[in-house]
Design an enzyme around this catalytic site. Structure first.
Site, PDB file in Angstrom:
ATOM      1  N   LEU A 122      22.372  -3.557  14.193  1.00  0.00           N
ATOM      2  CA  LEU A 122      23.593  -3.328  14.076  1.00  0.00           C
ATOM      3  C   LEU A 122      23.949  -2.316  15.632  1.00  0.00           C
ATOM      4  O   LEU A 122      24.513  -2.359  15.938  1.00  0.00           O
ATOM      5  CB  LEU A 122      23.026  -1.840  13.093  1.00  0.00           C
ATOM      6  N   GLU A 161      12.481  -3.505  12.422  1.00  0.00           N
ATOM      7  CA  GLU A 161      12.507  -2.361  12.507  1.00  0.00           C
ATOM      8  C   GLU A 161      11.764  -1.181  13.267  1.00  0.00           C
ATOM      9  O   GLU A 161      10.960  -0.230  14.056  1.00  0.00           O
ATOM     10  CB  GLU A 161      13.161  -1.154  10.916  1.00  0.00           C
ATOM     11  N   GLN A 178      18.139   4.047  16.651  1.00  0.00           N
ATOM     12  CA  GLN A 178      19.659   3.961  16.498  1.00  0.00           C
ATOM     13  C   GLN A 178      20.077   4.476  16.533  1.00  0.00           C
ATOM     14  O   GLN A 178      21.725   4.204  17.291  1.00  0.00           O
ATOM     15  CB  GLN A 178      19.727   2.620  15.832  1.00  0.00           C
ATOM     16  N   HIS A 203      12.159  -1.137  16.822  1.00  0.00           N
ATOM     17  CA  HIS A 203      13.254  -0.247  17.492  1.00  0.00           C
ATOM     18  C   HIS A 203      12.585   0.815  18.077  1.00  0.00           C
ATOM     19  O   HIS A 203      13.007   1.674  18.867  1.00  0.00           O
ATOM     20  CB  HIS A 203      13.984  -0.024  16.377  1.00  0.00           C
TER      21      HIS A 203
HETATM   22 NI    NI Z   1      18.397  -3.943  14.403  1.00  0.00          NI
END
Ligand code: NI
Length: 173
Positions: A94, A136, A51, A139
């Site tokens: 986020l 996560e 990220q 991701h």
């Molecule tokens: Ni996320």
């Protein structure tokens, strides 16, 4: 330590996979510190290296409730060993500022990973921690929360994020 810039959907880098961490260098330890600081500043309950454009199999989570002592957990080269049951929780990300979506995931997960000293550990998680770990983990494989939505919600969220991009692109400064 430094607060890093979080990539926002639809940045194509969010679709890349993280590479396995072979050696825990000083640079990687600094990256972990930066990730924790960036997550707390956001604030968020989890952040994956991908990220912030660092393509490693690495994420941090802290699911402590407000007012509780922090519970920072570092997962390097994580593997989900098994899952159990189904749970639907309201999730944010986020990389999708302002979005909250109900997403169905496993209720319990058993995960194996290395900690910030490189030691392997196994953990069984449920509740918010189980959801955060799965979110996560996604991701690190280029999978985003929007991929877990049905077709209509997917279109709506996609449109909302594009509008947000346009708005920030045309904002003065
Ligand atoms: Ni996320």
């Amino acid at each position: 330590m430094a607060i890093r810039t979080i990539l926002h959907y639809p940045d194509p880098r969010l679709r890349e996979r993280g590479k396995k961490v072979a050696e825990l260098t000083a640079e990687l330890r600094r990256l972990i510190d930066d990730m924790a600081e960036t997550m707390y500043a956001a604030p968020g309950v989890g952040l994956a290296a991908t990220q912030i454009g660092e393509m490693w199999q690495l994420f941090v989570v802290d699911c402590a409730a407000e007012g509780e002592a922090s519970d920072l957990r570092v997962f390097i080269n994580p593997e989900i060993l098994s899952t159990e049951g189904v749970a639907t929780l309201d999730e944010g990300c986020l990389s999708f500022p302002g979005a909250r979506e109900e997403i169905e995931r496993a209720a319990k997960v058993r995960v194996k990973a290395q900690d910030r000293d490189g030691r392997w550990f196994e953990l069984e998680a449920e509740g918010l921690l189980a959801t955060a770990i799965q979110h996560e983990y996604d991701h690190l494989h280029g999978v985003l929360m929007i991929d877990r939505l049905g077709p209509l919600k997917k279109r709506l969220l996609h449109r909302k994020m594009l509008k947000r991009c346009d708005a920030s692109a045309s904002a003065p400064g």
